[in-house]
Write an enzyme that holds these catalytic residues in place. Structure first.
Site, PDB file in Angstrom:
ATOM      1  N   GLY A  23       9.131  11.178  48.152  1.00  0.00           N
ATOM      2  CA  GLY A  23       9.246  12.555  48.674  1.00  0.00           C
ATOM      3  C   GLY A  23       8.140  13.422  48.121  1.00  0.00           C
ATOM      4  O   GLY A  23       8.529  14.810  47.787  1.00  0.00           O
ATOM      5  N   ASN A  25       5.531  14.948  49.640  1.00  0.00           N
ATOM      6  CA  ASN A  25       5.439  15.805  50.583  1.00  0.00           C
ATOM      7  C   ASN A  25       6.528  16.806  50.668  1.00  0.00           C
ATOM      8  O   ASN A  25       6.477  18.056  50.571  1.00  0.00           O
ATOM      9  CB  ASN A  25       5.250  15.219  51.834  1.00  0.00           C
ATOM     10  CG  ASN A  25       3.718  15.023  52.360  1.00  0.00           C
ATOM     11  OD1 ASN A  25       2.983  15.679  52.259  1.00  0.00           O
ATOM     12  ND2 ASN A  25       3.644  13.595  52.227  1.00  0.00           N
ATOM     13  N   ARG A 102      11.950   5.590  59.656  1.00  0.00           N
ATOM     14  CA  ARG A 102      12.851   4.916  60.527  1.00  0.00           C
ATOM     15  C   ARG A 102      12.313   5.536  62.096  1.00  0.00           C
ATOM     16  O   ARG A 102      11.822   6.676  62.115  1.00  0.00           O
ATOM     17  CB  ARG A 102      14.062   5.672  60.306  1.00  0.00           C
ATOM     18  CG  ARG A 102      15.106   5.341  59.397  1.00  0.00           C
ATOM     19  CD  ARG A 102      15.616   4.085  59.449  1.00  0.00           C
ATOM     20  NE  ARG A 102      16.752   3.751  60.562  1.00  0.00           N
ATOM     21  CZ  ARG A 102      16.992   2.751  60.952  1.00  0.00           C
ATOM     22  NH1 ARG A 102      16.715   1.608  60.244  1.00  0.00           N
ATOM     23  NH2 ARG A 102      17.765   2.555  61.924  1.00  0.00           N
ATOM     24  N   ILE A 103      12.394   4.443  62.770  1.00  0.00           N
ATOM     25  CA  ILE A 103      12.114   4.977  64.301  1.00  0.00           C
ATOM     26  C   ILE A 103      13.440   5.614  64.826  1.00  0.00           C
ATOM     27  O   ILE A 103      14.361   5.091  64.762  1.00  0.00           O
ATOM     28  CB  ILE A 103      11.893   3.735  65.379  1.00  0.00           C
ATOM     29  CG1 ILE A 103      10.051   3.079  64.534  1.00  0.00           C
ATOM     30  CG2 ILE A 103      11.762   3.996  66.646  1.00  0.00           C
ATOM     31  CD1 ILE A 103       9.878   1.784  65.110  1.00  0.00           C
ATOM     32  N   ASN A 118       6.171  15.785  62.416  1.00  0.00           N
ATOM     33  CA  ASN A 118       5.960  14.483  61.025  1.00  0.00           C
ATOM     34  C   ASN A 118       4.683  14.585  60.694  1.00  0.00           C
ATOM     35  O   ASN A 118       3.778  15.336  61.144  1.00  0.00           O
ATOM     36  CB  ASN A 118       6.128  13.283  61.902  1.00  0.00           C
ATOM     37  CG  ASN A 118       5.848  12.053  61.246  1.00  0.00           C
ATOM     38  OD1 ASN A 118       6.546  12.043  60.123  1.00  0.00           O
ATOM     39  ND2 ASN A 118       5.243  11.087  61.656  1.00  0.00           N
ATOM     40  N   HIS A 120       1.604  12.225  59.582  1.00  0.00           N
ATOM     41  CA  HIS A 120       1.037  10.839  59.590  1.00  0.00           C
ATOM     42  C   HIS A 120      -0.454  10.703  58.790  1.00  0.00           C
ATOM     43  O   HIS A 120      -1.371  11.381  59.200  1.00  0.00           O
ATOM     44  CB  HIS A 120       1.061  10.137  61.067  1.00  0.00           C
ATOM     45  CG  HIS A 120       0.643   9.132  61.268  1.00  0.00           C
ATOM     46  ND1 HIS A 120       1.511   7.821  60.892  1.00  0.00           N
ATOM     47  CD2 HIS A 120      -0.428   8.385  61.706  1.00  0.00           C
ATOM     48  CE1 HIS A 120       0.783   6.849  61.274  1.00  0.00           C
ATOM     49  NE2 HIS A 120      -0.414   7.055  61.602  1.00  0.00           N
ATOM     50  N   SER A 147      -2.301  13.902  59.864  1.00  0.00           N
ATOM     51  CA  SER A 147      -2.128  14.688  61.025  1.00  0.00           C
ATOM     52  C   SER A 147      -0.600  15.015  60.814  1.00  0.00           C
ATOM     53  O   SER A 147       0.291  14.232  60.410  1.00  0.00           O
ATOM     54  CB  SER A 147      -2.110  13.812  62.262  1.00  0.00           C
ATOM     55  OG  SER A 147      -3.699  13.298  62.270  1.00  0.00           O
ATOM     56  N   ASP A 156       4.370   8.440  66.634  1.00  0.00           N
ATOM     57  CA  ASP A 156       3.159   9.063  66.069  1.00  0.00           C
ATOM     58  C   ASP A 156       2.099   9.380  67.312  1.00  0.00           C
ATOM     59  O   ASP A 156       1.093   9.333  67.210  1.00  0.00           O
ATOM     60  CB  ASP A 156       2.368   8.060  65.248  1.00  0.00           C
ATOM     61  CG  ASP A 156       2.965   7.538  64.018  1.00  0.00           C
ATOM     62  OD1 ASP A 156       3.886   8.348  63.719  1.00  0.00           O
ATOM     63  OD2 ASP A 156       3.076   6.327  63.667  1.00  0.00           O
TER      64      ASP A 156
HETATM   65  C1  GRF Z   1       2.682   9.937  53.465  1.00  0.00           C
HETATM   66  O1  GRF Z   1       1.645   9.410  53.207  1.00  0.00           O
HETATM   67  C2  GRF Z   1       3.016  10.451  54.724  1.00  0.00           C
HETATM   68  O2  GRF Z   1       1.930  10.699  55.465  1.00  0.00           O
HETATM   69  C3  GRF Z   1       3.846   8.988  55.453  1.00  0.00           C
HETATM   70  O3  GRF Z   1       4.485   8.626  54.405  1.00  0.00           O
HETATM   71  C4  GRF Z   1       4.106   8.967  53.117  1.00  0.00           C
HETATM   72  C5  GRF Z   1       5.093   9.821  52.373  1.00  0.00           C
HETATM   73  O4  GRF Z   1       4.752  10.167  51.040  1.00  0.00           O
HETATM   74  N1  GRF Z   1       4.285   9.628  56.703  1.00  0.00           N
HETATM   75  P1  GRF Z   1       5.835  10.974  50.371  1.00  0.00           P
HETATM   76  O5  GRF Z   1       7.297  10.219  50.391  1.00  0.00           O
HETATM   77  O6  GRF Z   1       5.966  12.265  51.096  1.00  0.00           O
HETATM   78  O7  GRF Z   1       5.211  10.886  48.901  1.00  0.00           O
END
Ligand code: GRF
Length: 210
Positions: A23, A25, A102-103, A118, A120, A147, A156
């Protein structure tokens, strides 16, 4: 919205952030909300994994959390139903996928169409799916990146809102590259979210498509 205005906290759009792991981000976004750098509030963090380290980090930041364990559902459809119901309780303005592994069914995506983002770790449309950094290195690319895009039913593949490029160094491994890209992801996601929020508040339409 001009840079010199500050939206009162109660009037700020709310975010529900979906995670599956550490987590980072989510933490960056929540900190930006708390500092006022991002004019939004985090209403809820949901994980599909009960042991996701990001859950405890969210709790420590005073954010409400929920676990919807996908292993306890007989089908993808039923999991998505439960996720949708929990989201409806929080009625967020935006659903923010941040390492949510999860899809999602197209039915679920349609319900949140235009309000779900999202991040990616590639320069989409290159390398949807997994192992993005290893694939970029193997292809001899000069740059990798990340992105932020609107979520569409295809994985994606939704419209890209913003990207960041990171140079690939000759001695990079997938891990070293992922580490540098992740650092850039945090700033990118905050910037893209503010961009979406500003566009929505400046537009009579509820679409944020570029
Ligand atoms: C990130 O690299 C994001 O781009 C991808 O999954 C990773 C998540 O990292 N979708 P975090 O859990 O936010 O540290």
């Amino acid at each position: 919205m001009p840079d010199d205005t500050t939206t009162p906290i109660a009037a700020r759009p709310s975010l529900a952030i979906l995670i599956s792991g550490r987590g980072s981000n989510m933490i960056a976004i929540a900190r930006a909300c708390q500092s006022g750098k991002l004019q939004a509030t985090v209403a809820l963090v949901i994980s599909n994994r009960p042991d996701a380290p990001g859950l405890e980090a969210a709790r420590q930041m005073g954010i409400e959390t929920a676990v919807i364990d996908h292993t306890t559902f007989v089908s993808r459809h039923e999991f998505d139903q439960a996720l949708h119901q929990r989201l409806q309780q929080a009625h967020p303005d935006w659903v923010v996928l941040a390492g949510f592994m999860r899809i999602l069914t197209s039915e679920f995506v349609d319900r949140w169409q235009g309000r779900m983002l999202n991040i990616h770790p590639s320069l989409l449309p290159k390398y949807p799916g997994l192992d993005t950094h290893a694939r970029a290195i193997a292809a001899g690319d000069s740059h990798a990146g990340a992105s932020v895009h609107i979520v569409s039913p295809e994985l994606d593949a939704g419209p890209v809102i913003s990207q960041v490029k990171v140079a690939i160094e000759p001695d990079d491994t997938a891990e070293s590259l992922a580490h540098r890209v992740l650092h850039e992801e945090h700033a990118l996601y905050i910037k893209a979210l503010q961009q979406c929020i500003d566009r929505n508040s400046n537009s009579a339409s509820d679409s944020v498509l570029p």
